[in-house]
Enzyme design. Sequence first.
Site, short mmCIF file in Angstrom:
data_model
loop_
_atom_site.label_atom_id
_atom_site.label_comp_id
_atom_site.label_asym_id
_atom_site.label_seq_id
_atom_site.Cartn_x
_atom_site.Cartn_y
_atom_site.Cartn_z
N GLY A 123 -16.75 17.64 -28.97
CA GLY A 123 -18.02 17.80 -29.42
C GLY A 123 -18.17 19.49 -28.98
N GLY A 156 -12.21 16.79 -32.08
CA GLY A 156 -12.40 16.22 -33.83
C GLY A 156 -12.00 17.17 -34.37
N CYS A 197 -26.24 10.88 -59.30
CA CYS A 197 -27.47 11.19 -60.33
C CYS A 197 -28.27 10.46 -58.83
CB CYS A 197 -27.99 9.36 -61.04
SG CYS A 197 -26.46 9.83 -61.95
C1 LIG Z 1 -16.21 9.78 -28.20
C2 LIG Z 1 -16.04 10.62 -29.11
N1 LIG Z 1 -15.43 11.61 -29.09
C3 LIG Z 1 -15.12 12.50 -29.19
C4 LIG Z 1 -16.13 13.24 -31.04
C5 LIG Z 1 -14.89 14.21 -31.23
O1 LIG Z 1 -16.49 14.59 -31.43
P1 LIG Z 1 -16.14 16.58 -32.56
O2 LIG Z 1 -15.65 16.18 -33.03
O3 LIG Z 1 -17.22 16.86 -32.20
O4 LIG Z 1 -15.25 17.15 -31.16
C6 LIG Z 1 -16.82 11.46 -30.77
C7 LIG Z 1 -17.49 12.31 -32.34
O5 LIG Z 1 -18.47 11.37 -32.63
C8 LIG Z 1 -17.39 10.71 -29.54
O6 LIG Z 1 -17.52 9.81 -30.10
#
Ligand SMILES: Cc1ncc(COP(=O)(O)O)c(C=O)c1O
Length: 411
Positions: free
Chosen positions: A246, A284, A360
């Site tokens: 996150g 991520g 569309c």
């Molecule tokens: C459990 C968990 N870990 C990690 C992530 C990765 O989050 P981010 O891509 O925002 O860093 C997510 C994304 O939904 C998640 O649900």
Amino acid sequence: MITTPVETLAMALTGDDLPAYVYDLAALRTYAQAVRAALPPGLELYYAAKANPAPPVLQALAPHVTGYEVASGGEVEHVRAAVPGMPLAFGGPGKTEGELRRALALGVERFHVESEQELRLLAEAAENARPSGTGGTETAKGASGTGEVAVLLRVNLPLDGGALGGAALAMGGRPSPFGLDPEAVERCLPLFTREGPLRLRGIHAHLASGLDAPAQVAMAARIADWTRKLSERHGLGLTEVNVGGGMGVDYAHPDRRFDWAAYGAGMADLALRHPGLTLRIEPGRALTVHCGWYVTEVLDLKHSGGEAFAVLRGGTHHLRTPATKQHDQPFQVLPVDTWTRPWARPAAREEPVTLVGQLCTPKDVLARRVPVTELRAGDRVAFAMAGAYAWNISHHDFLMHPQPGFHYLDE
Ligand SMILES: Cc1ncc(COP(=O)(O)O)c(C=O)c1O
């Protein structure tokens, strides 16, 4: 700014080769290395594969990460095959019995358990898969080869002090289908027995996405403190805490990055306060979002009711991010000066333009009323920040347009 290799390819591709996703793996490697270097040495960096599970991306990250967070049976299989030998942490809600069995057979190193029922299912599957168990069809390898299964309970921890104030997407800290409430964590503890296959190693939490570095550190501190108190209260000897992903990125400022230096310093302090507890993170988006571009061309440029619309080859069925996040996807115009048609070239000059796709539906908007100096039919457009939650979250088959090309540049 678009990187030179991406721009060179974007201009070299023919119209029929577009749209195309172009990933700069060399830039990704450099970035991942810098992220790793900014983090304290003992902190474990997992990559959340859901952000972009393309094998070249997973492989480019491999030297710089400790492992991968996977969130479905499909991701378990896919990531295991793409980066064999790398540790996996299997999270996500609603894991099926079949997925758990298969993950055990593949020797998944960590299970992030989301509920009491899931914990019971995992215990049952692990018991059945033990070499001496009855009725098991597959043998659990277990992380340690002993048949023991390492578990982190995912907690949905209330956050005080408005810690989630800036979160783009709050997954916890309020009623949520994700993880266990703190009391439910405590109720699960008796399910870890000396004779049983499950070993409670620690706590997992992923409470929000889109937080800046100070907010991330504050949240991590809250999770680590809570974990230590839980461990002390019950004499659990917990050794791991995964504080989730996150880390925020800013789609309005594509050249800005998450402040990994400030985050790393904060996490180093936290590690000092918690000796004996391995800190782990699983970002991520912040790792891969900057490495990908979605490149396309302007098919048509028209005015309606006094507003300019650029109709692009492709659209949100390839790049759904702006539709889901309700933002303008940042882009750069790559001018193409050649125009061989006998009629006047449709163009917008010194005015706001809405960039739409070929679907569309009025929702097929990639960027809305963004001022441009000039945008003409036949120009190319490179959308930035398309390296995470882009192609893989899009509804590709809607309207049956051709799929984009994929190019992984690595030089
Ligand atoms: C459990 C968990 N870990 C990690 C992530 C990765 O989050 P981010 O891509 O925002 O860093 C997510 C994304 O939904 C998640 O649900």
